[in-house]
Design a protein around this motif. Structure first.
Motif, mmCIF file in Angstrom:
data_model
loop_
_atom_site.group_PDB
_atom_site.id
_atom_site.type_symbol
_atom_site.label_atom_id
_atom_site.label_comp_id
_atom_site.label_asym_id
_atom_site.label_seq_id
_atom_site.Cartn_x
_atom_site.Cartn_y
_atom_site.Cartn_z
ATOM 1 N N TYR A 90 31.712 10.597 25.030
ATOM 2 C CA TYR A 90 30.971 10.190 26.323
ATOM 3 C C TYR A 90 31.093 8.945 26.996
ATOM 4 N N PRO A 91 30.998 8.740 28.483
ATOM 5 C CA PRO A 91 31.220 7.687 28.951
ATOM 6 C C PRO A 91 30.531 6.420 28.433
ATOM 7 N N SER A 92 29.513 6.310 27.720
ATOM 8 C CA SER A 92 28.763 5.310 27.278
ATOM 9 C C SER A 92 27.925 5.729 25.974
ATOM 10 N N GLY A 93 27.706 4.923 24.978
ATOM 11 C CA GLY A 93 26.794 5.231 23.889
ATOM 12 C C GLY A 93 25.418 5.552 24.193
ATOM 13 N N TYR A 94 25.147 4.930 25.220
ATOM 14 C CA TYR A 94 23.637 5.660 25.714
ATOM 15 C C TYR A 94 23.844 6.988 26.130
ATOM 16 N N GLN A 95 24.738 7.450 26.907
ATOM 17 C CA GLN A 95 24.781 8.791 27.232
ATOM 18 C C GLN A 95 24.926 9.802 26.010
ATOM 19 N N ALA A 96 25.952 9.279 25.070
ATOM 20 C CA ALA A 96 26.016 9.937 23.924
ATOM 21 C C ALA A 96 24.614 10.281 23.146
ATOM 22 N N ASN A 97 23.997 9.415 22.996
ATOM 23 C CA ASN A 97 22.599 9.687 22.250
ATOM 24 C C ASN A 97 21.804 10.698 23.300
ATOM 25 N N LEU A 98 21.713 10.110 24.477
ATOM 26 C CA LEU A 98 20.804 10.800 25.480
ATOM 27 C C LEU A 98 21.235 12.180 25.686
ATOM 28 N N GLY A 99 22.460 12.593 25.638
ATOM 29 C CA GLY A 99 23.279 14.010 25.895
ATOM 30 C C GLY A 99 23.267 14.809 24.499
ATOM 31 N N LEU A 100 23.214 14.378 23.514
ATOM 32 C CA LEU A 100 23.258 14.911 22.086
ATOM 33 C C LEU A 100 21.868 15.166 21.911
ATOM 34 N N ILE A 101 20.839 14.358 21.888
ATOM 35 C CA ILE A 101 19.320 14.950 21.614
ATOM 36 C C ILE A 101 18.610 15.623 22.469
ATOM 37 N N SER A 102 18.833 15.649 23.571
ATOM 38 C CA SER A 102 18.211 16.319 24.787
ATOM 39 C C SER A 102 18.843 17.706 24.860
ATOM 40 N N LEU A 127 13.397 13.519 26.916
ATOM 41 C CA LEU A 127 13.956 14.568 27.412
ATOM 42 C C LEU A 127 14.138 16.020 26.703
ATOM 43 N N SER A 128 14.167 15.906 25.714
ATOM 44 C CA SER A 128 14.307 17.012 24.588
ATOM 45 C C SER A 128 12.700 17.472 24.744
ATOM 46 N N LYS A 129 12.637 18.839 24.733
ATOM 47 C CA LYS A 129 11.240 19.642 24.712
ATOM 48 C C LYS A 129 10.633 19.870 23.394
ATOM 49 N N ALA A 130 11.397 19.237 22.289
ATOM 50 C CA ALA A 130 11.050 19.243 21.092
ATOM 51 C C ALA A 130 9.697 18.466 20.678
ATOM 52 N N ASP A 131 9.036 18.792 19.741
ATOM 53 C CA ASP A 131 7.956 18.008 19.421
ATOM 54 C C ASP A 131 8.425 16.865 18.650
ATOM 55 N N LYS A 132 7.945 15.726 18.808
ATOM 56 C CA LYS A 132 8.165 14.298 18.206
ATOM 57 C C LYS A 132 7.197 13.683 17.302
ATOM 58 N N ILE A 133 7.663 13.069 16.424
ATOM 59 C CA ILE A 133 6.849 12.262 15.464
ATOM 60 C C ILE A 133 7.488 10.968 15.113
ATOM 61 N N ILE A 134 7.022 9.930 15.164
ATOM 62 C CA ILE A 134 7.369 8.437 14.891
ATOM 63 C C ILE A 134 6.989 8.127 13.583
ATOM 64 N N TYR A 135 8.140 7.882 12.719
ATOM 65 C CA TYR A 135 7.685 7.394 11.496
ATOM 66 C C TYR A 135 7.746 5.830 11.415
ATOM 67 N N LYS A 136 7.200 5.238 10.391
ATOM 68 C CA LYS A 136 7.154 3.659 10.283
ATOM 69 C C LYS A 136 8.490 3.178 10.017
#
Length: 374
Positions: A90-102, A127-136
């Motif tokens: 990907y053109p940046s690491g930011y886009q890699a995470n964004l593009g992969l997860i979404s 951006l993903s339509k998945a449910d999200k839960i944040i863990y400690k």
């Protein structure tokens, strides 16, 4: 809204940001730079700089149109470096995470994300339509309890974490997280941005450090803009995931490809890491910094990575400005990047720093803390 009203609204919001002490401005680095992620000092390495002149300056288009030049050579090399079957740039690491997860995480899926994950992971989850839960943060019990409670409600579960957390410099307990991912049939996504070139005997990152063998349910994101000293990012994965991202990831499909010249530069950085003792030298430099910063009581425990958070709270920006006045570029980190009350100066050590440079930083920082504390 008229032009005047629009301008006034922007001005009012900027004034509010200033009142809250959250105003940001661009700076030009002068003097010693302790805010760089160029851990291995490869951005200025003669071989890397020379490699930039060996190819086209621009890719001229998306990889799917006219921009697929030398990218597959780097994808093969970075996959080998990370011991994965394949990768996608990907053109940046930011886009890699964004593009992969979404792209990968869908409605009806569940994402479990560490509370201190990088903004690119957070935005990908949003951006993903998945449910999200944040863990400690880095809390294995928290992660396990959430999964035990929720796993029966989801067919597809994703655990997402940084391997090295950029603001704290601590390392995720990936050995245990991988066991949990396997137990609950989850996919583990690891952002290796600050681990690549740093962790492991050969600098191959968190999986080498923990002796984790990549498997079908593991994905590692690599960033070329930290220890590799260049720009761009990649998703290391199995063939099916790569093919899926090529066909579904908007951040990949609709972006102009990474510059072929930068591809050459990253390839050269990888060669230097593999052919020299540069990773060992960084480890020695980190240990040197540990001794100095511990002696000045700026940290309480030694670190394994070249990230040293000096928690100063409300003194942070005053101390940072004082350091900059003394030609020591070391910027303060404030909310919302870090929690309120945990404001800090994030000291980054690179191979460009001499022992006397770190000694000077510690001395001036200690003097500034005492000055503003009195």
């Amino acid at each position: 809204m008229s032009n005047k009203e629009f301008r006034e609204r922007i001005r009012e919001e900027l004034e509010e940001i200033k009142k809250l002490g959250l105003y940001r401005k661009l700076r030009t680095v002068k003097g010693l730079n302790f805010s760089s992620n160029d851990y291995l000092a490869l951005s200025s390495h003669p071989r890397v700089v020379k490699a930039l002149s060996y190819s086209l300056a621009g890719a001229t288009g998306s990889r799917l149109t006219s921009g697929n030049v030398n990218h597959e050579i780097l994808e093969e090399e970075i996959a080998k470096f990370k011991n994965f079957p394949t990768s996608l740039i990907y053109p940046s690491g930011y886009q890699a995470n964004l593009g992969l997860i979404s792209s990968l995480c869908k409605k009806g899926d569940l994402i479990l994300s560490d509370e201190l994950n990088h903004a690119s992971i957070i935005d990908g989850c949003r951006l993903s339509k998945a449910d999200k839960i944040i863990y400690k943060h880095n809390d294995i019990n928290s992660l396990y309890e959430i999964l035990e409670k929720n796993h029966k409600n989801y067919k597809n579960i994703f655990i997402v974490t940084d391997s090295v957390f950029s603001m704290d410099g601590d390392i995720a307990n990936l050995k245990e997280i991988k066991k949990i991912a396997d137990e609950f049939s989850s996919v583990l996504i690891v952002d290796d941005a600050h681990a690549t070139g740093v962790l492991g005997d050969r600098g191959r990152g968190s999986f080498e450090y923990f002796k984790i063998r990549p498997s079908d349910n593991t994905i590692v994101v690599v960033t070329f803009s930290k220890a590799l000293g260049c720009q761009g990012g990649a998703v290391c994965c199995i063939e099916e995931v790569r093919e899926y991202l090529i066909n579904t990831s908007r951040a990949f499909i609709y972006s102009t490809a990474l510059s072929p010249a930068l591809v050459n530069a990253v390839l050269e950085s990888l060669k230097i890491i593999k052919e020299t003792d540069i990773v060992k030298r960084l480890k020695d430099k980190v240990e040197e910094a540990n001794k100095i910063l511990l002696r000045y009581k700026l940290i309480e425990e030694r670190r394994e990575v070249p990230i040293f958070p000096i928690i100063l709270g409300e003194l942070t920006m005053k101390v940072s400005e004082e350091l900059i006045k003394n030609n020591i570029f070391c910027v303060g980190i404030r909310y919302p990047t870090v929690p309120k009350g945990k404001e800090r100066i994030r000291v980054s050590i690179t191979l460009n720093h001499k022992k006397e440079d770190i000694e000077l930083l510690a001395k001036k920082m200690k003097e500034s803390i005492l000055k503003f504390s009195s």
